[in-house]
Design a protein around this motif. Structure first.
Motif, PDB file in Angstrom:
ATOM      1  N   LEU A 233      29.055  50.426  81.345  1.00 40.99           N
ATOM      2  CA  LEU A 233      30.390  50.360  80.893  1.00 40.99           C
ATOM      3  C   LEU A 233      31.230  49.626  81.743  1.00 40.99           C
ATOM      4  CD1 LEU A 233      30.477  54.379  80.779  1.00 40.99           C
ATOM      5  CD2 LEU A 233      30.043  53.077  78.898  1.00 40.99           C
ATOM      6  N   GLU A 234      30.855  48.871  82.858  1.00 40.46           N
ATOM      7  CA  GLU A 234      31.669  48.228  83.575  1.00 40.46           C
ATOM      8  C   GLU A 234      30.918  47.127  84.342  1.00 40.46           C
ATOM      9  OE1 GLU A 234      34.459  48.790  87.614  1.00 40.46           O
ATOM     10  OE2 GLU A 234      33.841  50.615  86.690  1.00 40.46           O
ATOM     11  N   VAL A 235      31.225  45.752  83.709  1.00 39.86           N
ATOM     12  CA  VAL A 235      30.814  44.617  84.146  1.00 39.86           C
ATOM     13  C   VAL A 235      32.071  43.741  84.366  1.00 39.86           C
ATOM     14  CG1 VAL A 235      29.526  42.600  83.578  1.00 39.86           C
ATOM     15  CG2 VAL A 235      28.801  44.797  82.937  1.00 39.86           C
ATOM     16  N   ASP A 236      32.204  43.367  85.964  1.00 36.97           N
ATOM     17  CA  ASP A 236      33.288  42.630  86.377  1.00 36.97           C
ATOM     18  C   ASP A 236      32.979  41.321  86.085  1.00 36.97           C
ATOM     19  OD1 ASP A 236      34.699  45.087  86.608  1.00 36.97           O
ATOM     20  OD2 ASP A 236      33.817  45.246  88.818  1.00 36.97           O
ATOM     21  N   VAL A 237      34.079  40.359  85.929  1.00 31.93           N
ATOM     22  CA  VAL A 237      34.114  39.034  85.966  1.00 31.93           C
ATOM     23  C   VAL A 237      35.079  38.588  87.094  1.00 31.93           C
ATOM     24  CG1 VAL A 237      34.211  36.693  84.823  1.00 31.93           C
ATOM     25  CG2 VAL A 237      33.335  38.697  83.727  1.00 31.93           C
ATOM     26  N   LEU A 238      34.373  37.927  88.169  1.00 32.46           N
ATOM     27  CA  LEU A 238      35.226  37.379  89.271  1.00 32.46           C
ATOM     28  C   LEU A 238      35.561  35.834  89.311  1.00 32.46           C
ATOM     29  CD1 LEU A 238      33.928  39.880  92.296  1.00 32.46           C
ATOM     30  CD2 LEU A 238      35.629  40.494  90.319  1.00 32.46           C
ATOM     31  N   ARG A 239      36.881  35.606  89.784  1.00 33.39           N
ATOM     32  CA  ARG A 239      37.064  34.121  89.853  1.00 33.39           C
ATOM     33  C   ARG A 239      37.572  34.059  91.157  1.00 33.39           C
ATOM     34  NH1 ARG A 239      39.347  31.211  85.055  1.00 33.39           N
ATOM     35  NH2 ARG A 239      37.199  31.580  84.363  1.00 33.39           N
ATOM     36  N   GLY A 240      37.165  33.510  92.166  1.00 32.17           N
ATOM     37  CA  GLY A 240      37.708  33.151  93.509  1.00 32.17           C
ATOM     38  C   GLY A 240      37.764  34.550  94.325  1.00 32.17           C
ATOM     39  N   ARG A 244      38.853  38.958  87.222  1.00 31.18           N
ATOM     40  CA  ARG A 244      39.439  38.284  85.810  1.00 31.18           C
ATOM     41  C   ARG A 244      39.334  39.084  84.644  1.00 31.18           C
ATOM     42  NH1 ARG A 244      41.175  33.798  83.866  1.00 31.18           N
ATOM     43  NH2 ARG A 244      40.403  33.297  81.534  1.00 31.18           N
ATOM     44  N   ALA A 245      38.116  39.970  84.574  1.00 27.68           N
ATOM     45  CA  ALA A 245      38.229  40.607  83.290  1.00 27.68           C
ATOM     46  C   ALA A 245      36.891  41.698  83.479  1.00 27.68           C
ATOM     47  CB  ALA A 245      37.653  39.639  82.091  1.00 27.68           C
ATOM     48  N   LYS A 246      37.056  42.728  82.767  1.00 29.11           N
ATOM     49  CA  LYS A 246      36.166  43.771  82.604  1.00 29.11           C
ATOM     50  C   LYS A 246      35.352  44.055  81.322  1.00 29.11           C
ATOM     51  CE  LYS A 246      37.899  46.713  86.363  1.00 29.11           C
ATOM     52  NZ  LYS A 246      36.890  46.662  87.120  1.00 29.11           N
ATOM     53  N   VAL A 247      34.011  44.108  81.317  1.00 28.74           N
ATOM     54  CA  VAL A 247      33.518  44.433  80.077  1.00 28.74           C
ATOM     55  C   VAL A 247      32.560  45.440  79.839  1.00 28.74           C
ATOM     56  CG1 VAL A 247      31.808  42.861  78.549  1.00 28.74           C
ATOM     57  CG2 VAL A 247      33.069  41.572  80.140  1.00 28.74           C
ATOM     58  N   ASN A 248      32.753  45.930  78.764  1.00 26.97           N
ATOM     59  CA  ASN A 248      32.183  47.251  78.442  1.00 26.97           C
ATOM     60  C   ASN A 248      31.174  47.045  77.212  1.00 26.97           C
ATOM     61  OD1 ASN A 248      31.559  49.748  77.620  1.00 26.97           O
ATOM     62  ND2 ASN A 248      33.498  50.698  77.484  1.00 26.97           N
ATOM     63  N   LEU A 249      30.003  46.992  77.726  1.00 29.57           N
ATOM     64  CA  LEU A 249      28.800  46.611  76.717  1.00 29.57           C
ATOM     65  C   LEU A 249      28.664  47.748  75.612  1.00 29.57           C
ATOM     66  CD1 LEU A 249      26.015  45.266  79.138  1.00 29.57           C
ATOM     67  CD2 LEU A 249      28.086  44.066  77.864  1.00 29.57           C
ATOM     68  N   TYR A 250      29.095  48.940  75.955  1.00 32.43           N
ATOM     69  CA  TYR A 250      29.348  50.066  74.709  1.00 32.43           C
ATOM     70  C   TYR A 250      30.060  49.733  73.418  1.00 32.43           C
ATOM     71  CZ  TYR A 250      26.165  53.341  76.868  1.00 32.43           C
ATOM     72  OH  TYR A 250      25.163  54.270  77.720  1.00 32.43           O
ATOM     73  N   ARG A 251      31.358  48.952  73.677  1.00 32.30           N
ATOM     74  CA  ARG A 251      32.003  48.387  72.813  1.00 32.30           C
ATOM     75  C   ARG A 251      31.156  47.332  71.866  1.00 32.30           C
ATOM     76  NH1 ARG A 251      37.458  46.336  74.607  1.00 32.30           N
ATOM     77  NH2 ARG A 251      37.803  46.256  72.241  1.00 32.30           N
ATOM     78  N   LEU A 254      28.168  49.381  69.953  1.00 34.48           N
ATOM     79  CA  LEU A 254      28.691  50.632  68.922  1.00 34.48           C
ATOM     80  C   LEU A 254      29.516  49.921  67.726  1.00 34.48           C
ATOM     81  CD1 LEU A 254      29.159  53.621  71.324  1.00 34.48           C
ATOM     82  CD2 LEU A 254      26.962  53.117  69.899  1.00 34.48           C
ATOM     83  N   ASP A 255      30.592  49.068  68.206  1.00 34.92           N
ATOM     84  CA  ASP A 255      31.510  48.359  67.502  1.00 34.92           C
ATOM     85  C   ASP A 255      31.372  46.926  67.250  1.00 34.92           C
ATOM     86  OD1 ASP A 255      32.551  51.049  67.501  1.00 34.92           O
ATOM     87  OD2 ASP A 255      33.673  50.671  69.136  1.00 34.92           O
ATOM     88  N   GLY A 256      30.450  46.237  67.766  1.00 36.83           N
ATOM     89  CA  GLY A 256      30.212  44.759  67.579  1.00 36.83           C
ATOM     90  C   GLY A 256      31.639  43.968  68.411  1.00 36.83           C
ATOM     91  N   GLN A 257      32.298  44.519  69.267  1.00 35.77           N
ATOM     92  CA  GLN A 257      33.399  44.046  69.945  1.00 35.77           C
ATOM     93  C   GLN A 257      33.141  43.538  71.186  1.00 35.77           C
ATOM     94  OE1 GLN A 257      36.981  46.265  70.028  1.00 35.77           O
ATOM     95  NE2 GLN A 257      36.683  47.066  67.902  1.00 35.77           N
ATOM     96  N   ILE A 258      33.266  42.184  71.626  1.00 38.80           N
ATOM     97  CA  ILE A 258      32.931  41.677  72.748  1.00 38.80           C
ATOM     98  C   ILE A 258      34.241  40.566  73.346  1.00 38.80           C
ATOM     99  CG2 ILE A 258      31.694  39.612  71.615  1.00 38.80           C
ATOM    100  CD1 ILE A 258      30.943  41.108  75.029  1.00 38.80           C
ATOM    101  N   THR A 259      34.732  40.506  74.444  1.00 42.41           N
ATOM    102  CA  THR A 259      35.973  39.670  75.140  1.00 42.41           C
ATOM    103  C   THR A 259      35.375  38.523  74.986  1.00 42.41           C
ATOM    104  OG1 THR A 259      36.884  41.829  75.922  1.00 42.41           O
ATOM    105  CG2 THR A 259      37.771  39.762  76.448  1.00 42.41           C
ATOM    106  N   PRO A 260      35.978  37.274  74.231  1.00 48.35           N
ATOM    107  CA  PRO A 260      35.588  36.003  74.613  1.00 48.35           C
ATOM    108  C   PRO A 260      36.245  35.639  76.011  1.00 48.35           C
ATOM    109  CG  PRO A 260      37.283  36.140  73.069  1.00 48.35           C
ATOM    110  CD  PRO A 260      36.863  37.516  73.286  1.00 48.35           C
ATOM    111  N   LEU A 261      35.466  35.246  76.698  1.00 47.61           N
ATOM    112  CA  LEU A 261      35.909  34.621  78.318  1.00 47.61           C
ATOM    113  C   LEU A 261      35.536  33.256  78.250  1.00 47.61           C
ATOM    114  CD1 LEU A 261      34.754  37.680  80.253  1.00 47.61           C
ATOM    115  CD2 LEU A 261      37.235  37.286  79.449  1.00 47.61           C
ATOM    116  N   GLN A 262      36.569  32.644  78.946  1.00 49.45           N
ATOM    117  CA  GLN A 262      36.067  31.042  79.279  1.00 49.45           C
ATOM    118  C   GLN A 262      35.712  31.013  80.652  1.00 49.45           C
ATOM    119  OE1 GLN A 262      39.274  28.291  78.706  1.00 49.45           O
ATOM    120  NE2 GLN A 262      38.481  26.996  80.178  1.00 49.45           N
ATOM    121  N   LEU A 263      34.368  30.985  81.148  1.00 50.90           N
ATOM    122  CA  LEU A 263      33.848  30.822  82.493  1.00 50.90           C
ATOM    123  C   LEU A 263      34.005  29.632  83.294  1.00 50.90           C
ATOM    124  CD1 LEU A 263      30.615  33.134  81.720  1.00 50.90           C
ATOM    125  CD2 LEU A 263      32.718  33.935  82.587  1.00 50.90           C
TER     126      LEU A 263
END
Length: 584
Positions: A233-240, A244-251, A254-263
């Protein structure tokens, strides 16, 4: 340095160079080189100053030959490796979300068009100009965020959105070439980056890829989230060091939604510790262990992710309160008012009573073949709707039932297990007797294997019952109306098993003689007469009727009276329950 010293150094240099050439040659033909060279090429993170976007074939670990040989040719593995375990057949409950980390994300680089992607240092931009000035080249964004175009100069593209790249370059070019020059600019490739993946993953580390790759790809390369400790439910993306963003894999699941991120190079993906879980099983489409952000959720929230089957009606909840274990039982209609707590075990059940049953009618019947009767109907209720054909023999009515067939199979299996135990545990006094028992035991085991493949018919005998019409019917029962005939079937240990015309003056022995007589393996004292109504008569003096079947049983010859008795009993059971004879 003297002449001998220079010769020694020259000889050593030549030897070292030859060893290096040998290592490269071996790699070229696919053979392993020296330990040092092999270590250099097998490190996928040491393949250049920026890393690679895909691990080359020679850097991938070789698969054992036994693994490839053990896979059946008729069932090739799906692309990406084996499928995740089936939650219905797994030995232990599976955490929902763990099924996505099987290598199918990490093994593929994402190179699709992302309109929100921002141009970064190291990206490759393809520029094409035509008209009064022709130019075509692929420019790499330099450290200052520019690409250089002849006769135009540096053009700043750092931070420009992918969808705006062409307009940005065109506006700069138009300052020099105001007319008669066309331009097209597009992003050719995303920047190779290295990302730290840590937290509750299976293999924390530094992983290479593209800046356009999703968080799923890097988590997959790190072995996925640890299902026993990590959170989906909570995967964090850190920069410095800053979020920077939080990712919920259940979305995504279940719904096919993933936040596009530029790493970017040096970003960190952190899997948080697991939160609150509930185990779900039974009549659901998703029998998994689900994770929730709160310690308490409603039953409707749980059903939204578990997806109950249409036949589901109730849920049972097993809750552990300290050393105490409590149970609850609720209808699904009340799910919104039910509170599910952390650690609960929920089972969705189908708690229904049958309203109607289906009964099949076969044989000499002219009416409808399937009857819908109320639960608790009797045989006489079905006979009222019977429309027998002119050749029907209603007095020999047959009833077949699944539950009876299952019970016959259980009784047969019990007898077979007893026979198998005796054959495997018999003792011998001498080596000659042991060899004889070994051969006899092998024959018995083969007989048992064949007997286990026999499926009983599950016939209910109605002829000898005075109140057959009061027999309760079950769902799936088959009522068969036999046809009248003037034949008598002779089978078993006779020379020519056949169907003979009924003769009222002939006995069982006469029919056997007409079928060629007994074989050498026949037991002349063991005759069974099976009638059309399912009843059984035994012996040569049984009064025969049209439609009867005479079975001649085989003679069992063993060294043990108990073994002979056991095999004979099994042959009787098979002959009566399935109308099949097996010989040892």
């Amino acid at each position: 340095m003297n002449h001998s010293g220079r010769a020694s150094l020259s000889w050593r240099a030549a030897l070292a160079r030859a060893a290096g050439l040998l290592a490269l040659a071996l790699l070229a033909v696919g053979l392993p080189g020296p330990a040092s060279a092999q270590q250099t090429f097998n490190d996928p993170l040491n393949l250049g100053p920026r890393g690679l976007t895909e691990i080359p074939d020679f850097a991938k670990p070789a698969q054992p030959a036994a693994t490839a040989a053990s896979a059946p040719a008729s069932a090739p593995l799906p692309p990406g490796g084996p499928l995740p375990p089936d939650p219905y057949t797994a030995l232990k409950p599976i955490v929902f979300g763990s099924q996505i980390f099987t290598g199918r994300f990490g093994g593929q680089a994402f190179t699709g068009f992302n309109p929100d992607y921002q141009i970064a240092v190291g990206d490759r931009v393809h520029i094409r100009m035509w008209g009064a000035f022709n130019y075509e080249a692929t420019q790499t964004v330099d450290a200052q965020g520019n690409v250089f175009v002849p006769n135009v100069g540096p053009i700043s593209v750092l931070g420009v959105r992918n969808v705006d790249l062409n307009k940005q370059v065109e506006s700069q070019v138009k300052r020099t070439f105001r007319s008669n020059v066309g331009l097209y600019a597009t992003l050719e490739a995303a920047q190779p980056v290295k990302i730290y993946v840590t937290g509750f993953v299976r293999a924390p580390g530094l992983y290479s890829g593209l800046s356009s790759d999703s968080v799923l790809a890097y988590l997959d390369r790190a072995g996925g989230i640890d299902p026993d400790r990590g959170s989906y439910l909570e995967v964090d993306v850190l920069r410095g060091g800053q979020p920077r963003a939080k990712v919920n894999l259940y979305r995504f699941l279940l719904d096919g939604q993933i936040t596009p991120l530029q790493l970017q190079d040096g970003d960190t993906i952190v899997a948080s510790p697991r939160k609150h879980t509930v185990q779900v099983g039974g009549e659901v489409l998703n029998p998994y262990i689900f994770e929730f952000g709160q310690a308490q959720v409603s039953g409707s929230e749980l059903l939204a992710v578990a997806r109950p089957r249409p036949a589901a009606t109730h849920m049972s909840i097993v809750r552990k309160v300290g050393a105490e274990r409590r149970s609850e039982y609720h209808a699904l209609a009340e799910a919104a008012r039910i509170t599910i707590q952390d650690g609960d075990e929920v089972t969705i059940t189908s708690d229904k009573y049958p309203g109607t049953i289906l009964v099949r009618i076969d044989g000499a019947h002219l009416g409808e073949r399937t009857l819908v009767l109320p639960y608790g109907a009797h045989l006489k209720d079905a006979l009222v709707r019977l429309k027998p054909a002119p050749q029907a023999r209603v007095e020999a009515l047959q009833l077949y039932r699944r539950s009876v067939a299952v019970r016959q199979k259980e009784l047969m299996e019990s007898s077979l297990r007893s026979l198998e135990t005796y054959a495997l545990t018999a003792r011998s006094a001498t080596s000659e007797e042991a060899a004889l028992r070994g051969r006899e035991g092998q024959q018995i085991l083969e007989f048992i294997e064949r007997a286990r493949k026999i499926e009983p018919r599950g016939q209910v005998i109605l002829a000898q019952g005075t109140a057959a019409g009061e027999t309760l019917l079950e769902d799936g029962d088959i009522i068969r109306v036999p046809e009248r005939n003037n034949l008598v079937l002779v089978s078993g240990e006779v020379l020519f098993p056949n169907a003979l015309v009924y003769d009222s003056r002939a006995s069982a022995t006469d029919y056997i003689d007409r079928a060629g007589g007994y074989t050498q393996g026949a037991d002349e004292a063991k005759l069974i007469v099976l009638r059309q109504d399912g009843s059984i008569a035994e012996g040569k003096r049984a009064a025969l009727q049209p439609g009867d079947e005479i079975m001649v049983l085989p003679k069992i010859q063993t060294k043990s009276v108990e073994l002979t008795r056991g095999i004979t009993q099994i042959i009787y059971q098979i002959a009566i329950a399935a109308k099949v004879l097996l010989d040892l």
